[in-house]
Design a protein around this motif. Sequence first.
Motif, short mmCIF file in Angstrom:
data_model
loop_
_atom_site.label_atom_id
_atom_site.label_comp_id
_atom_site.label_asym_id
_atom_site.label_seq_id
_atom_site.Cartn_x
_atom_site.Cartn_y
_atom_site.Cartn_z
N LYS A 104 0.83 -1.31 -0.11
CA LYS A 104 -0.23 -0.06 -0.14
C LYS A 104 1.08 1.18 -0.15
O LYS A 104 1.79 1.45 0.85
N VAL A 105 0.35 2.03 -0.80
CA VAL A 105 1.21 3.44 -0.73
C VAL A 105 1.08 4.35 0.24
O VAL A 105 -0.05 4.21 0.76
N GLY A 106 2.22 4.79 0.80
CA GLY A 106 2.40 5.60 1.93
C GLY A 106 2.85 4.82 3.15
O GLY A 106 3.07 5.50 4.23
N LEU A 107 2.76 3.42 3.25
CA LEU A 107 3.24 2.92 4.27
C LEU A 107 4.82 2.76 4.52
O LEU A 107 5.29 2.61 3.45
N ARG A 108 5.25 2.91 5.41
CA ARG A 108 6.80 2.88 5.76
C ARG A 108 7.25 1.34 5.71
O ARG A 108 6.46 0.46 6.07
N ARG A 109 8.44 1.27 5.37
CA ARG A 109 8.92 -0.19 5.42
C ARG A 109 10.46 -0.13 5.79
O ARG A 109 10.90 0.94 5.90
N GLY A 110 11.03 -1.05 5.93
CA GLY A 110 12.52 -0.95 6.30
C GLY A 110 12.67 -0.89 7.85
O GLY A 110 11.93 -1.32 8.50
N PRO A 111 13.86 -0.67 8.21
CA PRO A 111 14.20 -0.67 9.66
C PRO A 111 13.21 0.30 10.46
O PRO A 111 13.02 1.19 10.09
N TRP A 112 13.09 -0.26 11.69
CA TRP A 112 12.14 0.66 12.65
C TRP A 112 13.06 1.58 13.19
O TRP A 112 14.15 1.32 13.89
N SER A 113 12.37 2.61 13.41
CA SER A 113 13.07 3.87 14.27
C SER A 113 12.68 3.78 15.76
O SER A 113 11.84 2.78 16.17
N THR A 114 13.51 4.18 16.45
CA THR A 114 13.01 4.23 18.11
C THR A 114 11.82 4.73 18.54
O THR A 114 10.89 4.21 19.25
N LYS A 115 11.25 5.80 17.43
CA LYS A 115 10.03 6.12 17.93
C LYS A 115 8.66 5.23 17.67
O LYS A 115 7.84 5.14 18.36
N GLU A 116 9.13 4.76 16.34
CA GLU A 116 7.83 3.64 16.25
C GLU A 116 8.15 2.46 17.12
O GLU A 116 6.92 1.91 17.32
N ASP A 117 9.08 2.00 17.55
CA ASP A 117 9.20 1.12 18.45
C ASP A 117 8.40 1.57 19.66
O ASP A 117 7.66 0.80 20.31
N THR A 118 8.74 2.72 20.09
CA THR A 118 8.09 3.27 21.38
C THR A 118 6.43 3.30 21.19
O THR A 118 5.84 2.75 22.14
N LEU A 119 6.06 3.74 19.90
CA LEU A 119 4.73 3.81 19.93
C LEU A 119 3.95 2.49 19.81
O LEU A 119 3.01 2.12 20.46
N LEU A 120 4.80 1.46 19.19
CA LEU A 120 4.23 0.11 19.25
C LEU A 120 4.09 -0.63 20.39
O LEU A 120 3.09 -1.01 20.95
N ALA A 121 5.18 -0.49 21.13
CA ALA A 121 5.43 -1.03 22.51
C ALA A 121 4.24 -0.51 23.53
O ALA A 121 3.59 -0.98 24.36
N ASN A 122 4.26 0.93 23.47
CA ASN A 122 3.18 1.58 24.14
C ASN A 122 1.84 1.07 24.01
O ASN A 122 0.98 0.86 24.98
N TYR A 123 1.42 0.90 22.73
CA TYR A 123 0.12 0.50 22.40
C TYR A 123 0.00 -0.94 22.81
O TYR A 123 -1.31 -1.15 23.43
N ILE A 124 0.79 -1.73 22.54
CA ILE A 124 0.37 -3.15 23.13
C ILE A 124 0.48 -3.20 24.44
O ILE A 124 -0.41 -4.09 24.91
N THR A 125 1.34 -2.51 25.23
CA THR A 125 1.12 -2.67 26.54
C THR A 125 -0.18 -2.32 27.05
O THR A 125 -0.54 -2.85 28.06
N GLN A 126 -0.74 -1.02 26.54
CA GLN A 126 -2.17 -0.69 26.78
C GLN A 126 -3.33 -1.54 26.49
O GLN A 126 -4.29 -1.63 27.21
N HIS A 127 -3.25 -1.97 25.21
CA HIS A 127 -4.25 -2.71 24.73
C HIS A 127 -4.02 -4.16 24.32
O HIS A 127 -5.09 -4.89 24.13
N GLY A 128 -2.86 -4.97 24.66
CA GLY A 128 -2.76 -5.85 24.26
C GLY A 128 -2.24 -6.30 22.73
O GLY A 128 -2.66 -5.55 21.97
#
Length: 240
Positions: free
Chosen positions: A9-33
């Motif tokens: 899909k156009v517009g989606l990021r690919r490749g290595p994850w940034s620290t910010k992305e990691d944080t967003l993902l980890a935070n979200y899953i910590t809160q919502h599972g």
Amino acid sequence: MGRSPCCSKVGLRRGPWSTKEDTLLANYITQHGEGQWRSLPKKADLMRCGKSCRLRWMNYLRPGIKRGNISEDEEDLIVRLHGLLGNRWSLIAGRLPGRTDNEIKNYWNTHLLKKLNSAAAPHKDLPHLATKQHKKKHKKPTPPPPPKTKVCVPKPVRVSSAFSRSSSYDSLASNSDAAYVPDKEHLSFPPVPWPPIFELDGPDDFLDGGFILPVLNHSASISSDVNMLDQVYDEYLQLL
DNA sequence: AAGTATGCCAACCGCAGCGAT
DNA sequence: TATCGCTGCGGTTGGCATACT
């Protein structure tokens, strides 16, 4: 069937994850599972596809992940389990707390194959376990390929049980008076009685996927596959 | 020092299984 | 029963790091 469009899909990021992305993902899953991977990126404000998020979480961010320094014990276990299960990395990973299927797969391909190759090297008659190297990057003028060698490594398989998910080992075993023969139309292997009878003549019989796969195909679930492997392996050790 | 080969591993791709409808 | 959508899995690739020539 129903394949997702994923990262194309156009517009989606690919490749290595940034620290910010990691944080967003980890935070979200910590809160919502975990779960709901499809909708997660949008909710977590990530420009990634769900698959990518799941992979990153499973292989990197998940709590309890051990990285690197695979011990000799773990290595030994990997080799043994691979002998039993073939390239079923998720199953193997399930026996190694904190290790991911991706890590074990990589470790196998980069370290263990090499080790096994060198261990087999003195025996010129033994089939050579070909490590797949970077074919595209390291192109050399290659001579015509030698005749293909048959490699006795268990074929990677997706095990589909002839039984439904609701079937259990116990329920099947309780019917063991009469040998259980599943619907033959679903079988890609000769039917064997349930519970299976192990007849081991030697290591090859045990380690070759040809022996173990029919056994796996008869189990009701992955967990019972693994439980059964414990029993099979014990029996095998007693034979040695 | 520069170019090339190889090692390594994170990430992607595409298929299959399964539940829901 | 057929189809859809989601998820999980294993194979493969891309690219950086390191070793070698």
